[in-house]
Scaffold this motif. Structure first.
Motif, PDB file in Angstrom:
ATOM      1  N   LEU A   1     -31.267  54.179 -21.502  1.00 44.96           N
ATOM      2  CA  LEU A   1     -31.504  52.836 -20.961  1.00 44.96           C
ATOM      3  C   LEU A   1     -32.994  52.508 -20.945  1.00 44.96           C
ATOM      4  O   LEU A   1     -33.408  51.395 -21.312  1.00 44.96           O
ATOM      5  CB  LEU A   1     -30.928  52.738 -19.542  1.00 44.96           C
TER       6      LEU A   1
ATOM      7  N   LEU B   1     -18.430  56.737 -19.381  1.00 44.32           N
ATOM      8  CA  LEU B   1     -18.743  55.589 -18.522  1.00 44.32           C
ATOM      9  C   LEU B   1     -20.230  55.247 -18.598  1.00 44.32           C
ATOM     10  O   LEU B   1     -20.613  54.056 -18.658  1.00 44.32           O
ATOM     11  CB  LEU B   1     -18.349  55.896 -17.071  1.00 44.32           C
ATOM     12  N   GLN B   2     -21.063  56.245 -18.610  1.00 41.49           N
ATOM     13  CA  GLN B   2     -22.503  56.003 -18.701  1.00 41.49           C
ATOM     14  C   GLN B   2     -22.874  55.407 -20.064  1.00 41.49           C
ATOM     15  O   GLN B   2     -23.689  54.481 -20.147  1.00 41.49           O
ATOM     16  CB  GLN B   2     -23.263  57.308 -18.462  1.00 41.49           C
TER      17      GLN B   2
ATOM     18  N   GLN C   1     -22.197  51.734 -20.225  1.00 40.45           N
ATOM     19  CA  GLN C   1     -23.243  50.927 -19.599  1.00 40.45           C
ATOM     20  C   GLN C   1     -24.459  50.773 -20.520  1.00 40.45           C
ATOM     21  O   GLN C   1     -25.067  49.700 -20.595  1.00 40.45           O
ATOM     22  CB  GLN C   1     -23.662  51.558 -18.270  1.00 40.45           C
TER      23      GLN C   1
ATOM     24  N   LEU D   1     -23.490  48.255 -23.154  1.00 48.52           N
ATOM     25  CA  LEU D   1     -23.496  46.903 -22.603  1.00 48.52           C
ATOM     26  C   LEU D   1     -24.924  46.352 -22.498  1.00 48.52           C
ATOM     27  O   LEU D   1     -25.171  45.168 -22.738  1.00 48.52           O
ATOM     28  CB  LEU D   1     -22.821  46.887 -21.229  1.00 48.52           C
ATOM     29  N   THR D   2     -25.855  47.235 -22.159  1.00 47.84           N
ATOM     30  CA  THR D   2     -27.255  46.815 -22.102  1.00 47.84           C
ATOM     31  C   THR D   2     -27.761  46.442 -23.493  1.00 47.84           C
ATOM     32  O   THR D   2     -28.465  45.435 -23.670  1.00 47.84           O
ATOM     33  CB  THR D   2     -28.123  47.947 -21.520  1.00 47.84           C
TER      34      THR D   2
END
Length: 372
Positions: A181, A235-236, A239, A242-243
């Motif tokens: 991220l 799950l991570q 995310q 999605l970012t």
């Protein structure tokens, strides 16, 4: 000397000869009193000779400068002809000023003192002329130093950008989702501050979304620790993806309210991006072949000339999208919403439009678009 250069010199000589001939025929040279001109020039012969030599040096230097290729970097050192020309100009200034002052001193009452002062003044003129050249040399040196400093700063900035880009790209390969991220946000920040990197960063984000990805199933109550760990990692990763999708959408928005648009061709071939939100985005000439785009949002997006061969667009919202010139060969468009979509020159061979909502007055028959 090449044939073109020889032809150019012959042309120049012919032009000069023609000009002299025209002058003789028109009587231009008869306007000059040549004996009087010779009497005037005889005592000034040394100074005139030096002026002619200086002009020749200037002409030769200009010719050499024009002869050099424009793309070649020139040495910061002074050329020989510049030094010789400067010396010749200083000498001409000294000789000319001294000659004129000595001729004026001959009419003074104290002829000897006047001649001494004339010589001093002539040397002062020479010193002043040399000072002018020294000043020009100092200005030239300052300009060169400023250019050198600018080049050093540019190199440092480019090196800094490269380091930031490399570090952010390395972060995308981390096993830690938080680090990935951070890498995405670092790339976005780099693109905002350096326009030249935007297309490259756009390609990196698209490449990340093209990486193999399969959403994991919810583990059962008797799942092993390894299964629970894989589920957490999935799950991570969801995310992180999605970012990446949000960054992609934010910088592909177009229109009067768009802020931060990044130009570039989007390549999401084979990407698993079901449900992605790309409404109102610029996807012209995008490559989306074989991509999983079920339930994706493309309302009012510009997909003109995009390639969507074999893409899964089932249940996708393409309302108001511009699909003119797009290739939908073999695409899955079951239950898709194509209301108000522009299907001008769209290729729909073998595409599945089962239960799809088409624009008013439009239907698909045998791979062809039929309009009422």
């Amino acid at each position: 000397m090449t044939r073109w250069q020889r032809a150019r010199w012959f042309g120049l000589a012919a032009g000069l000869a023609g000009l002299l001939g025209a002058g003789l025929l028109a009587g231009w040279f008869d306007l000059v009193d040549w004996p009087a001109a010779a009497r005037w020039a005889r005592p000034l012969a040394p100074g005139l000779a030096l002026i002619i030599v200086a002009l020749l040096f200037v002409a030769v230097g200009a010719w050499r400068a024009l002869k050099e290729p424009s793309g070649r970097m020139r040495s910061p050192g002074l050329s020989w002809w510049v030094v010789v020309t400067a010396a010749a100009v200083v000498l001409v200034a000294v000789v000319g000023a001294t000659h004129w002052l000595l001729s004026e001193a001959d009419h003074a009452n104290d002829r000897a003192a006047a001649r001494v002062e004339a010589i001093k003044t002539g040397l002062g003129v020479g010193a002043g002329t040399a000072g002018i050249f020294a000043l020009l040399l100092a200005v030239r040196r300052q300009i060169h130093q400023e250019h050198t400093a600018a080049d050093v700063n540019l190199d440092a900035a480019e090196k800094r950008v490269t380091e930031l880009y490399t570090k952010a790209a390395d972060q995308l390969g981390s096993r830690n989702a938080a680090v990935r991220l951070a890498g995405l946000y670092a790339l976005e920040r780099l693109g905002k501050s350096h326009e030249s990197q935007q297309e490259t960063i756009l390609n990196v984000v698209c490449a990340y979304l093209r990486m193999p990805y399969t959403p994991g199933e919810t583990p059962t109550s008797d799942a092993t620790p390894d299964e629970l760990d894989r589920h957490e990692q999935n799950l991570q990763e969801a995310q992180v993806r999605l970012t990446a999708q949000r960054i992609l959408r934010d910088h592909l928005l177009y229109g009067p309210e768009a802020d931060g648009y990044w130009a570039g061709v989007v390549d999401l071939t084979g990407a698993n991006i079901a449900g992605i939100d790309l409404e109102d985005t610029d996807l012209r000439w995008a490559r989306l072949n074989g991509a999983l785009l079920s339930r994706a949002l493309f309302a009012d997006a510009d997909l003109s000339h995009a390639s969507l061969v074999g893409a899964d667009l089932s249940h996708a919202n393409l309302s108001g999208a511009d699909l003119s010139g797009a290739d939908l060969t073999g695409a899955d468009l079951r239950h898709a919403n194509l209301d108000r979509a522009d299907l001008e020159d769209t290729t729909v061979t073998r595409a599945d439009f089962t239960d799809a909502r088409l624009p008013a007055g439009t239907e698909i028959r045998n791979g062809l678009i039929i309009r009422a």
